[in-house]
Design an enzyme around this catalytic site. Structure first.
Site, short mmCIF file in Angstrom:
data_model
loop_
_atom_site.label_atom_id
_atom_site.label_comp_id
_atom_site.label_asym_id
_atom_site.label_seq_id
_atom_site.Cartn_x
_atom_site.Cartn_y
_atom_site.Cartn_z
N HIS A 1 -19.33 -47.10 -33.35
CA HIS A 1 -19.60 -45.99 -34.27
C HIS A 1 -18.74 -44.77 -33.97
O HIS A 1 -18.57 -43.90 -34.83
CB HIS A 1 -21.09 -45.63 -34.26
CG HIS A 1 -21.57 -44.86 -33.07
ND1 HIS A 1 -22.27 -45.44 -32.04
CD2 HIS A 1 -21.48 -43.55 -32.76
CE1 HIS A 1 -22.59 -44.51 -31.16
NE2 HIS A 1 -22.11 -43.36 -31.56
N ASP B 1 -22.02 -52.62 -31.63
CA ASP B 1 -21.63 -51.22 -31.41
C ASP B 1 -20.68 -51.07 -30.22
O ASP B 1 -20.73 -50.07 -29.50
CB ASP B 1 -22.85 -50.32 -31.23
CG ASP B 1 -22.51 -48.84 -31.48
OD1 ASP B 1 -21.57 -48.57 -32.24
OD2 ASP B 1 -23.20 -47.97 -30.89
N SER C 1 -22.05 -40.74 -26.29
CA SER C 1 -21.79 -42.07 -26.86
C SER C 1 -20.54 -42.70 -26.27
O SER C 1 -19.49 -42.07 -26.19
CB SER C 1 -21.60 -41.97 -28.37
OG SER C 1 -22.81 -42.02 -29.05
#
Length: 404
Positions: free
Chosen positions: A137, A173, A245
């Site tokens: 992402h 992901d 992230s």
């Protein structure tokens, strides 16, 4: 076996139910920035290109499907400390900080004359020739990416390297980037998340809100947590925020045991949810990493081609499932799948696979993980007829390939 193509199932209002999914089941908000809506497909983690037992590192040249990945740099996969020895938090930070990097995205705003760059996420270098892990992402919305690496002798100097996207996989992901220079990079060791225990100390390091190389400490709060992504997650209680992230979750031996990608961060039942972070477990991720390194995508991964939601009593009541408090609710079906051809639709409930009752996605993953594309499984499907009568059907479904 039944074929349900001609049947007319009860309609399920998924627009009405989506708020339930967001606020109750999938409260997790993906960190970093720019995650797009995704179709998540129920899949197995096994892949054609790599060993399940250990990560295989490629050479600088991209390899063909028929070539084995080189094991160069394999010494980086050994634990930094023995099983009975651990770092202090201070020692751990000094040992691994140079393997953690920032990821910067450049985009040209409408009517702007030049690109604008900003730090959006984190990553971890895992080979000395510059391969690094982050989240899908992080890079899914496009743009030009660079990787920020501190100078190993003078931390006030930051080197910015253009990044090449080697491969990316939305269902898990995960993404791999590559940076280049003449001298080698410091690389982290990829550990064994299967050995983690609840209560064990872990430390994420990343760039929350652009604060470079921030380290927090916590414990493993839960294992094999269901997430919106294909692989189950490690839950931990160390603070993570936007920008973490793609960053590593380290154990106290100095090994990467997870890649941070989610947190719960919302108002729920008049309470603020804090310190519930999630990381992709590194052990089941290794076959995915191998495929991305070798092929740029995940190949030959068998899947049913459906998306599912775990049913509990609250979901059952809110969605009018008439007392069904277990099983897996199907929320969408991929048109190219055997499940679609056999007439399985959104609103059906998976009660069993190969005769065994299911309560969680892992119950299905555990069956198809060892199978191959073209193999079949029998799904026991529950469907409500127009009179709200519950009917059961055994449907034989063929597994399809994820990369088709």
């Amino acid at each position: 076996m039944y074929n349900l193509v001609e049947r007319k199932p009860k309609k399920v209002n998924f627009f009405a139910s989506s708020a339930i999914v967001v606020s109750v089941v999938l409260v997790g908000i993906v960190l970093g920035y720019g995650i797009s809506a995704s179709t998540l497909e129920l899949t197995a983690e096994n892949s054609r290109s790599g060993s399940q037992d250990g990560l295989q590192i490629p050479t600088d040249e991209r390899v063909s499907n028929d070539e084995l990945l080189s094991e160069r740099n394999s010494e980086r996969l050994a634990p930094r400390k023995s099983e009975n020895e651990t770092f202090t938090t201070e020692e751990l930070y000094e040992e691994v900080k140079d393997t953690v990097v920032g990821i910067k995205r450049y985009q040209r705003a409408p009517y702007a004359l030049e690109e604008i760059g900003r730090m959006v996420a984190s990553g971890v270098i895992f080979t000395t020739d510059g391969y690094l892990l982050t989240n899908h992402h992080v890079i899914s919305d496009g743009g030009r990416f660079t990787v920020l690496v501190n100078d190993y002798k003078d931390e006030t100097i930051i080197h910015e390297f253009p990044a090449t996207i080697i491969g990316s996989d939305e269902p898990t992901d995960l993404a791999i980037l590559k940076i280049e220079r003449n001298e080698g990079f410091k690389a982290a060791s990829l550990g064994d998340s299967d050995t983690l225990k609840i209560g064990q100390t872990v430390c994420p390091i990343g760039n929350p809100m652009g604060l470079s190389k921030s380290m927090t400490q916590g414990i493993v709060s839960g294992l094999n947590r269901e997430s919106k992504f294909e692989l189950n997650s490690i839950q931990f209680d160390a603070a993570v925020n936007m920008g973490n992230s793609g960053g590593p979750l380290f154990d106290m031996h100095g090994n990467v045991v997870g890649i941070v990608n989610e947190k719960y961060s919302t108002l729920m039942f008049d309470s603020i949810i804090e310190n519930i972070g999630f990381a992709i477990a590194i052990s089941p991720a290794k076959p995915i990493i191998n495929d991305l390194l070798a092929h740029g995508e995940v190949v030959s991964r068998p899947m049913l081609g459906i998306t599912i939601l775990t049913i509990n009593s609250y979901i059952s009541e809110q969605m009018g499932l008439f007392g069904v408090n277990s099983g897996l609710l199907i929320t969408s079906v991929l048109e190219r799948s055997s499940a679609y051809e056999k007439g399985i639709v959104a609103g059906d409930i998976i009660a069993k696979i190969n005769g065994n009752e299911v309560s969680y996605p892992e119950d299905v993953h555990g069956v198809i993980r060892s199978l191959n594309v073209g193999d079949t499984v029998v799904l026991t499907i529950t469907r409500f007829e127009s009179n709200n009568r519950q009917r059961f059907y055994d449907i034989e479904v063929e597994l399809i390939a994820s990369a088709e």
